[in-house]
Enzyme design. Structure first.
Site, PDB file in Angstrom:
ATOM      1  CE  LYS A   1       7.774 -41.763  -6.204  1.00  0.00           C
ATOM      2  NZ  LYS A   1       6.364 -41.647  -6.438  1.00  0.00           N
TER       3      LYS A   1
ATOM      4  CG  HIS B   1       0.540 -43.697  -7.563  1.00  0.00           C
ATOM      5  ND1 HIS B   1       0.077 -42.912  -6.528  1.00  0.00           N
ATOM      6  CD2 HIS B   1       1.629 -44.343  -7.089  1.00  0.00           C
ATOM      7  CE1 HIS B   1       0.862 -43.071  -5.476  1.00  0.00           C
ATOM      8  NE2 HIS B   1       1.809 -43.928  -5.783  1.00  0.00           N
TER       9      HIS B   1
ATOM     10  CG  HIS C   1       8.053 -43.024 -11.183  1.00  0.00           C
ATOM     11  ND1 HIS C   1       8.842 -43.596 -10.207  1.00  0.00           N
ATOM     12  CD2 HIS C   1       6.777 -43.088 -10.724  1.00  0.00           C
ATOM     13  CE1 HIS C   1       8.070 -43.996  -9.211  1.00  0.00           C
ATOM     14  NE2 HIS C   1       6.811 -43.701  -9.506  1.00  0.00           N
TER      15      HIS C   1
ATOM     16  CG  ASP D   1       1.500 -38.895 -11.170  1.00  0.00           C
ATOM     17  OD1 ASP D   1       2.725 -38.698 -11.131  1.00  0.00           O
ATOM     18  OD2 ASP D   1       0.871 -39.430 -10.231  1.00  0.00           O
TER      19      ASP D   1
ATOM     20  CB  SER E   1       5.068 -45.994 -10.166  1.00  0.00           C
ATOM     21  OG  SER E   1       3.845 -46.678  -9.953  1.00  0.00           O
TER      22      SER E   1
ATOM     23  CG  ASN F   1      10.877 -44.538  -6.046  1.00  0.00           C
ATOM     24  OD1 ASN F   1      10.903 -45.506  -6.785  1.00  0.00           O
ATOM     25  ND2 ASN F   1       9.978 -44.406  -5.083  1.00  0.00           N
TER      26      ASN F   1
ATOM     27  CD  GLU G   1       1.607 -43.980 -12.560  1.00  0.00           C
ATOM     28  OE1 GLU G   1       2.808 -44.287 -12.604  1.00  0.00           O
ATOM     29  OE2 GLU G   1       0.783 -44.580 -11.853  1.00  0.00           O
TER      30      GLU G   1
HETATM   31  C1  LIG Z   1       5.160 -41.700  -5.696  1.00  0.00           C
HETATM   32  C2  LIG Z   1       4.028 -41.344  -6.555  1.00  0.00           C
HETATM   33  C3  LIG Z   1       3.063 -40.415  -6.163  1.00  0.00           C
HETATM   34  C4  LIG Z   1       3.033 -39.839  -4.774  1.00  0.00           C
HETATM   35  O1  LIG Z   1       4.054 -38.932  -4.564  1.00  0.00           O
HETATM   36  P1  LIG Z   1       4.528 -38.667  -3.067  1.00  0.00           P
HETATM   37  O2  LIG Z   1       5.226 -37.362  -3.138  1.00  0.00           O
HETATM   38  O3  LIG Z   1       5.398 -39.794  -2.688  1.00  0.00           O
HETATM   39  O4  LIG Z   1       3.282 -38.598  -2.229  1.00  0.00           O
HETATM   40  C5  LIG Z   1       2.084 -40.060  -7.057  1.00  0.00           C
HETATM   41  N1  LIG Z   1       2.034 -40.610  -8.285  1.00  0.00           N
HETATM   42  C6  LIG Z   1       2.921 -41.518  -8.681  1.00  0.00           C
HETATM   43  C7  LIG Z   1       2.816 -42.090 -10.051  1.00  0.00           C
HETATM   44  C8  LIG Z   1       3.934 -41.934  -7.834  1.00  0.00           C
HETATM   45  O5  LIG Z   1       4.799 -42.875  -8.218  1.00  0.00           O
END
Ligand SMILES: *Cc1c(COP(=O)(O)O)cnc(C)c1O
Length: 391
Positions: free
Chosen positions: A240, A134, A208, A205, A180, A48, A176
């Site tokens: 990421k 997620h 990405h 969230d 992801s 990522n 999101e």
């Molecule tokens: C990777 C991810 C997370 C978690 O983040 P980390 O910092 O890796 O714990 C949360 N939400 C989504 C959509 C993700 O892709």
């Protein structure tokens, strides 16, 4: 003891039989377009690290400067003595970057989601989530004890039908920004508009999208021109596109103060090492100033998609760095990943429960650090392999 282990082993064997057994592969190099695993080198399309920052000299120097000044461990939780000037500067810079009054740094995105959702929602409230959200957003809902409802992926009409059924407590909608495992964008303006209509609080969230989308890399909300009014709760991560580790939540003064009082995954955990905060500050600075990384990534995405189209590969409607090739069957996806690996190309096979049953896939991810030649080699490996005949 024998029966306990025996039971575990029975479950594991069953998992193996269903092609769902997960293994880890120990990398022997830094994260990057080429990685070494078990003495072999691979072209890597499974990270990522979208902007190619994970091994950037400026981040490593910032980390070293942070280590010199602050030492390694933060030594305590934020509310005791773990919070440092370094965390404070990072929070201020993040708030300015995403144009919100305040930001709060969490150790991981998983913890940020658990913390924010369980601090805001409780018994009697309702959380409405996209079906492909997620795992951390689903776990957060369970932890909060609020009611959980889910709507079909990016289906705003279904969401609009669900919202009026919430007749007591507060409704929260969680999605999101960029999904992801699919790489598509949530229709955030339409979601924000139905949320406003029904007085629901929207949380995005942007794990990405942060660092990649928007004029300055501020993320999905910048891309759509949405502000605090439309999206009161924004979460983003540093592991990421920023190439480091950690996460943040940004919003109003009242939101952040509430989280400092109530988010248990913020309160009851050791603060992020300050040196890491220094590396993240440097990553934010690079994202803001080196816009060519996003342009380069965009160009490589178009190049890959065009190549895949010429090969007749069916891709999902994604214009982002995440380009899944859905094979459906778990055995087929494992077989395809092994075939690619034999050709020196590393792509992660993604299976249930990470994705819905019947949608196992190769999750190809591109980064600004890839070259056209490397993408040609990926396409060539994809063209050689026979996806349809597992074993
Ligand atoms: C990777 C991810 C997370 C978690 O983040 P980390 O910092 O890796 O714990 C949360 N939400 C989504 C959509 C993700 O892709």
């Amino acid at each position: 003891m024998f029966t306990f282990d025996h039971r575990l082993l029975t479950h594991l064997t069953e998992r193996k039989a269903r092609g769902l057994y997960r293994i880890r592969r120990a990398k022997e190099t830094a994260q990057g377009p080429e990685i070494g695993i078990e003495g072999r080198r691979y072209l890597n399309f499974s990270s990522n690290d979208y902007l190619g920052l994970a091994d950037h000299p400026r981040l490593k120097q910032a980390l070293q400067r942070g280590l010199e000044h602050y030492g390694l461990g933060s030594g305590a939780s934020h509310l005791i003595s773990g919070y440092s000037r370094s965390h404070q500067c990072l929070e201020e810079e993040l708030a300015a970057f995403v144009q919100r009054p305040r930001a709060l740094v969490f150790s991981t995105g998983y913890m940020a989601n658990l913390g924010v959702v369980s601090a805001l929602a409780g018994r009697g409230d309702t959380l409405i989530e996209d079906r492909l959200n997620h795992a951390s957003l689903i776990d957060a809902a369970v932890l909060s004890r609020a009611r959980l409802k889910r709507y079909p992926h990016v289906d705003v009409e279904a969401l609009a039908r669900l919202l009026p059924t919430v007749n007591h407590g507060q409704a929260y909608v969680l999605t999101e920004g960029i999904f992801s495992m699919d790489g598509d964008l949530a229709p955030l303006p339409a979601i924000a508009s139905v949320c406003r209509h029904h007085n629901a609080v929207l949380m995005v969230d942007d794990a990405h999208g942060f660092g990649v989308l928007g004029l300055n890399g501020e993320g999905s909300l910048g891309h759509f021109g949405l502000g605090l009014e439309e999206v009161p709760v924004l979460m983003g991560t540093f592991g990421k596109a920023l190439g480091v580790f950690g996460a943040f939540v940004a919003g109003s003064e009242a939101l952040i103060e509430t989280l400092i009082q109530k988010a248990r995954s913020y309160i009851y955990t050791t603060a992020l090492p300050p040196a890491l905060a220094e590396a993240i500050r440097e990553a934010v600075a690079i994202v803001r100033t080196e816009r060519w990384r996003c342009e380069r990534l965009g160009e490589l995405i178009r190049y890959f998609k065009e190549g895949a189209r010429l090969l007749g590969l069916s891709l999902k409607p994604s214009d982002t760095a995440i380009q899944p090739v859905i094979l459906g069957d778990t055995a087929a996806v494992l077989h395809a990943a092994r075939q690619l690996e034999a050709q020196g190309v590393y792509v992660a096979p993604i299976r249930p429960p990470t994705v819905p049953r019947g949608t196992a896939r190769l999750r190809i991810s591109l980064t600004a650090a890839h070259t056209h030649d490397q993408i040609d080699r990926l396409l060539e490996a994809l063209s050689r392999r026979s996806f349809e005949s597992p074993f």
